[in-house]
Design a protein around this motif. Structure first.
Motif, mmCIF file in Angstrom:
data_model
loop_
_atom_site.group_PDB
_atom_site.id
_atom_site.type_symbol
_atom_site.label_atom_id
_atom_site.label_comp_id
_atom_site.label_asym_id
_atom_site.label_seq_id
_atom_site.Cartn_x
_atom_site.Cartn_y
_atom_site.Cartn_z
ATOM 1 N N GLN A 21 6.617 19.471 -13.992
ATOM 2 C CA GLN A 21 7.392 18.239 -13.903
ATOM 3 C C GLN A 21 7.367 17.672 -12.486
ATOM 4 O O GLN A 21 7.266 16.462 -12.295
ATOM 5 C CB GLN A 21 8.834 18.491 -14.331
ATOM 6 N N ILE A 22 7.436 18.560 -11.497
ATOM 7 C CA ILE A 22 7.404 18.104 -10.098
ATOM 8 C C ILE A 22 6.079 17.415 -9.804
ATOM 9 O O ILE A 22 6.050 16.357 -9.174
ATOM 10 C CB ILE A 22 7.652 19.288 -9.137
ATOM 11 N N THR A 23 4.970 17.987 -10.244
ATOM 12 C CA THR A 23 3.675 17.355 -9.985
ATOM 13 C C THR A 23 3.581 16.002 -10.688
ATOM 14 O O THR A 23 3.053 15.043 -10.118
ATOM 15 C CB THR A 23 2.505 18.263 -10.423
ATOM 16 N N ILE A 24 4.126 15.905 -11.900
ATOM 17 C CA ILE A 24 4.107 14.616 -12.602
ATOM 18 C C ILE A 24 4.940 13.593 -11.849
ATOM 19 O O ILE A 24 4.511 12.447 -11.631
ATOM 20 C CB ILE A 24 4.626 14.797 -14.053
ATOM 21 N N TRP A 25 6.127 14.005 -11.403
ATOM 22 C CA TRP A 25 6.991 13.085 -10.641
ATOM 23 C C TRP A 25 6.333 12.669 -9.334
ATOM 24 O O TRP A 25 6.427 11.511 -8.920
ATOM 25 C CB TRP A 25 8.342 13.735 -10.357
ATOM 26 N N ASP A 48 3.652 10.082 -10.036
ATOM 27 C CA ASP A 48 4.287 8.785 -10.317
ATOM 28 C C ASP A 48 4.832 8.153 -9.045
ATOM 29 O O ASP A 48 4.707 6.942 -8.834
ATOM 30 C CB ASP A 48 5.421 8.948 -11.335
ATOM 31 N N TYR A 49 5.439 8.978 -8.209
ATOM 32 C CA TYR A 49 6.009 8.487 -6.951
ATOM 33 C C TYR A 49 4.917 7.922 -6.044
ATOM 34 O O TYR A 49 5.090 6.866 -5.443
ATOM 35 C CB TYR A 49 6.757 9.641 -6.271
ATOM 36 N N ARG A 50 3.779 8.621 -5.964
ATOM 37 C CA ARG A 50 2.669 8.122 -5.134
ATOM 38 C C ARG A 50 2.141 6.792 -5.672
ATOM 39 O O ARG A 50 1.857 5.871 -4.902
ATOM 40 C CB ARG A 50 1.545 9.158 -5.086
ATOM 41 N N GLU A 51 2.000 6.697 -6.994
ATOM 42 C CA GLU A 51 1.516 5.450 -7.585
ATOM 43 C C GLU A 51 2.481 4.301 -7.308
ATOM 44 O O GLU A 51 2.061 3.191 -6.967
ATOM 45 C CB GLU A 51 1.324 5.627 -9.089
ATOM 46 N N LYS A 81 1.800 0.824 -5.180
ATOM 47 C CA LYS A 81 2.086 -0.511 -5.712
ATOM 48 C C LYS A 81 3.048 -1.267 -4.805
ATOM 49 O O LYS A 81 2.885 -2.458 -4.557
ATOM 50 C CB LYS A 81 2.669 -0.408 -7.118
ATOM 51 N N ASN A 82 4.072 -0.575 -4.310
ATOM 52 C CA ASN A 82 5.050 -1.221 -3.431
ATOM 53 C C ASN A 82 4.438 -1.633 -2.109
ATOM 54 O O ASN A 82 4.795 -2.667 -1.552
ATOM 55 C CB ASN A 82 6.251 -0.310 -3.206
ATOM 56 N N GLU A 83 3.539 -0.816 -1.576
ATOM 57 C CA GLU A 83 2.881 -1.187 -0.319
ATOM 58 C C GLU A 83 2.016 -2.424 -0.504
ATOM 59 O O GLU A 83 1.891 -3.239 0.397
ATOM 60 C CB GLU A 83 2.040 -0.026 0.207
ATOM 61 N N GLU A 84 1.409 -2.541 -1.681
ATOM 62 C CA GLU A 84 0.601 -3.725 -1.945
ATOM 63 C C GLU A 84 1.469 -4.971 -2.052
ATOM 64 O O GLU A 84 1.013 -6.075 -1.769
ATOM 65 C CB GLU A 84 -0.190 -3.531 -3.238
ATOM 66 N N MET A 85 2.710 -4.801 -2.463
ATOM 67 C CA MET A 85 3.594 -5.946 -2.668
ATOM 68 C C MET A 85 4.497 -6.209 -1.470
ATOM 69 O O MET A 85 5.435 -6.996 -1.575
ATOM 70 C CB MET A 85 4.454 -5.722 -3.910
ATOM 71 N N LEU A 86 4.257 -5.597 -0.323
ATOM 72 C CA LEU A 86 5.119 -5.803 0.843
ATOM 73 C C LEU A 86 5.019 -7.241 1.330
ATOM 74 O O LEU A 86 3.940 -7.833 1.351
ATOM 75 C CB LEU A 86 4.726 -4.858 1.969
ATOM 76 N N THR A 87 6.134 -7.771 1.732
ATOM 77 C CA THR A 87 6.171 -9.120 2.272
ATOM 78 C C THR A 87 6.826 -9.098 3.643
ATOM 79 O O THR A 87 7.559 -8.174 3.982
ATOM 80 C CB THR A 87 6.969 -10.071 1.352
ATOM 81 N N ILE A 88 6.560 -10.132 4.407
ATOM 82 C CA ILE A 88 7.134 -10.273 5.743
ATOM 83 C C ILE A 88 8.594 -10.702 5.591
ATOM 84 O O ILE A 88 8.896 -11.686 4.926
ATOM 85 C CB ILE A 88 6.352 -11.318 6.566
ATOM 86 N N GLN A 89 9.492 -9.943 6.199
ATOM 87 C CA GLN A 89 10.915 -10.230 6.108
ATOM 88 C C GLN A 89 11.466 -10.882 7.379
ATOM 89 O O GLN A 89 12.414 -11.656 7.317
ATOM 90 C CB GLN A 89 11.699 -8.927 5.863
ATOM 91 N N LYS A 90 10.844 -10.551 8.520
ATOM 92 C CA LYS A 90 11.426 -10.985 9.791
ATOM 93 C C LYS A 90 10.324 -11.077 10.841
ATOM 94 O O LYS A 90 9.355 -10.320 10.803
ATOM 95 C CB LYS A 90 12.477 -9.955 10.212
#
Length: 168
Positions: free
Chosen positions: A58-62, A65-68, A72-81
């Motif tokens: 379960q840890i390896t599956i999590w 998923d966490y890495r994926e 995805k989140n790094e690809e969607m980063l936007t400039i905030q300030k």
């Protein structure tokens, strides 16, 4: 000196025979109890090993998923300030902190269009951002100054270090 003839007394014979039979019975009881206890512990250890294996799976599956999700989140980063820091103004004896603050705010105002843009897009166009700052000329205390970009760091906050030079 000789050994007393105890083998002729039946009370001693019964005592020794009882001790031998009692020792055998207690040894059998001990082996039974030890075996039952070891069997229980063996089942418990096997059960715990299975549980550990399931949890590790379960840890390896999590983690996958966490890495994926992180990718995805790094690809969607936007400039905030956008943060601008002016350096090198001490060389020109500019002691007016309000003027320095106004210049920094002016540069931030010019770069306001970068807010909410994709980080990778802004990073690809960093030369345009740099030229935008370096082509700017500001008037401080009656003298004209231009800017040279020393450092630019890109993440959700763009940190820009700008050096002040006398325009001439």
């Amino acid at each position: 000196m000789r050994i007393p003839p105890l083998y002729r007394k039946p009370s001693w014979q019964r005592f020794l025979a009882g001790a031998a039979v009692g020792g055998c019975i207690s040894w059998i009881i001990f082996l039974y109890m030890f075996g039952v206890m070891q069997e229980r512990n063996g089942f418990l250890i096997e059960e715990q090993a299975n549980k550990i294996k399931q949890l590790q799976d379960q840890i390896t599956i999590w983690q996958e998923d966490y890495r994926e999700l992180n990718k995805k989140n790094e690809e969607m980063l936007t400039i905030q300030k956008v943060e601008v820091h002016l350096v090198g103004y001490e060389r020109y004896q500019i002691k007016d902190r309000q003027s320095i603050f106004n210049v920094e705010e002016s540069i931030q105002e010019d770069l306001k269009s970068l807010l909410a843009k994709d980080l990778s897009t802004v990073h690809k166009n960093k030369d345009i951002v740099k030229k935008t700052i370096e082509n700017k000329v500001e008037n401080i205390n009656g003298k004209k100054y231009k800017f040279i970009v020393k450092e630019m760091y890109f993440y959700t906050t763009i940190n820009i270090t700008v050096e002040l030079r006398l325009a001439g």
